[in-house]
Design an enzyme around this catalytic site. Structure first.
Site, PDB file in Angstrom:
ATOM      1  N   ASP A  39     -10.338   4.008   1.739  1.00  0.00           N
ATOM      2  CA  ASP A  39     -10.251   4.000   3.851  1.00  0.00           C
ATOM      3  C   ASP A  39     -10.892   4.630   4.242  1.00  0.00           C
ATOM      4  OD1 ASP A  39      -9.786   1.036   3.212  1.00  0.00           O
ATOM      5  OD2 ASP A  39      -7.561   0.988   3.932  1.00  0.00           O
ATOM      6  N   ALA A  67      -1.913   4.331  15.234  1.00  0.00           N
ATOM      7  CA  ALA A  67      -0.962   4.920  15.144  1.00  0.00           C
ATOM      8  C   ALA A  67      -0.044   4.862  13.415  1.00  0.00           C
ATOM      9  CB  ALA A  67       0.443   5.698  15.692  1.00  0.00           C
ATOM     10  N   LYS A  78       1.040  -1.703   0.105  1.00  0.00           N
ATOM     11  CA  LYS A  78      -0.074   0.286  -0.022  1.00  0.00           C
ATOM     12  C   LYS A  78       0.793   1.062   0.063  1.00  0.00           C
ATOM     13  CE  LYS A  78      -4.523  -0.113   2.245  1.00  0.00           C
ATOM     14  NZ  LYS A  78      -5.094   0.090   3.452  1.00  0.00           N
TER      15      LYS A  78
END
Length: 285
Positions: free
Chosen positions: A104, A131, A69
């Site tokens: 997303d 995080a 990604k």
């Protein structure tokens, strides 16, 4: 039925766990579109070459999952959202140009809108646990919706500090050992960690101090009802689960590749729940 067959895929390593083929092939059949959606198992060292050959392989676009990604940013033309989040999950061609985005963000927001309508009318403060990449997508979306303050809590504070620097003054770093104080005035709590996932430790957090109007969201979808969501439901709080986000994040990619904006329906959700091994509600009475 249309006559030309369009194809898309999900690229990952591993990739067999992906529910994307189930979702997209359901929509293809439902809307009578002559198309295919496949899995492509591609190791890290072959990703760049695979993406360069995407059109030659007959694909109009693709989803990207772990571990590619972040790498996909360098092999496409990412939009502002993908650059801000630092990750790509959707690729499509615009002419000869391979465009990229991160759905997303809208997957999280659209699911939240469905599960907790008007949640953002009183979203003065949100608490985000974690995080990583998922937290970046959530924070980007919350800021876009006008959330005034976001407390980021991570076991490693330096990672949360990186997000504070990336997203600016409305984001601040909080600490696990003081999470109760941060929850006391929060309108939204979001878990972006893997805690509570099947095979992982539970998320040990007391929701007693959350206000009664607060919403609790969990990005984990195995199990669908995590211990965090179960605790929130027991308090009568509104909740948004990770399965809903998974379904909603798929909408834009399908529309880009196949020319039809699909609907997230109860029938689709039931199909994916069955694949995840969730008991049929009618069988659990």
């Amino acid at each position: 039925m249309t006559t030309s067959v369009r194809a898309a895929c999900v690229i990952g390593w591993p990739v067999e766990h992906s529910r994307s083929p189930l979702i997209h092939n359901y929509w293809l059949k439902h809307y009578g579109i002559a198309g295919e959606y496949r899995r492509e198992l591609v190791p890290k060292e072959e990703f760049a070459a695979f993406v360069r050959s995407l059109a030659a392989r007959g694909y109009v676009g693709a989803n990207v999952t772990v571990p590619h990604k972040e790498t996909a940013l360098a092999h496409s033309e990412p939009d502002e959202r993908a650059r801000a989040v630092g990750a790509v999950n959707t690729l499509w061609f615009e002419g000869d140009v391979l465009r990229a985005t991160n759905t997303d963000v809208e997957g999280f927001l659209d699911n939240l809108d469905v599960c907790a309508p008007h949640w953002d009318r009183d979203a003065g403060k949100a608490v985000v646990l974690g995080a990583g990449g998922a937290a970046r997508a959530v924070i980007y979306g919350l800021l876009a919706r006008g959330v005034e303050r976001i407390a980021v809590i991570n076991r490693t504070p330096s990672r949360a500090e990186t997000l504070r620097r990336a997203f600016g003054g409305r984001v601040h770093v909080a600490h696990w050992d003081k999470v109760g104080a941060d929850l006391a005035d929060a309108a939204l709590l979001v878990n972006t960690t893997t805690l509570g996932m099947q095979g992982q430790p539970d998320l040990a957090i007391d929701l007693a101090r959350l206000p009664g109007h607060a919403v609790v969201a969990d990005l984990v979808y195995v199990p669908v009802v995590t211990p965090l969501l179960a605790a929130a439901k027991a308090r009568g709080l509104r909740t948004a689960d990770g399965l809903g986000m998974l379904l909603h994040q798929a909408v834009r990619g399908f529309a880009l590749w196949f020319g039809k904006k699909p609907e997230v329906t109860a029938q689709l959700r039931a199909l994916v729940e069955a694949d995840l091994g969730v008991p049929d509600k009618k069988d659990s009475r």
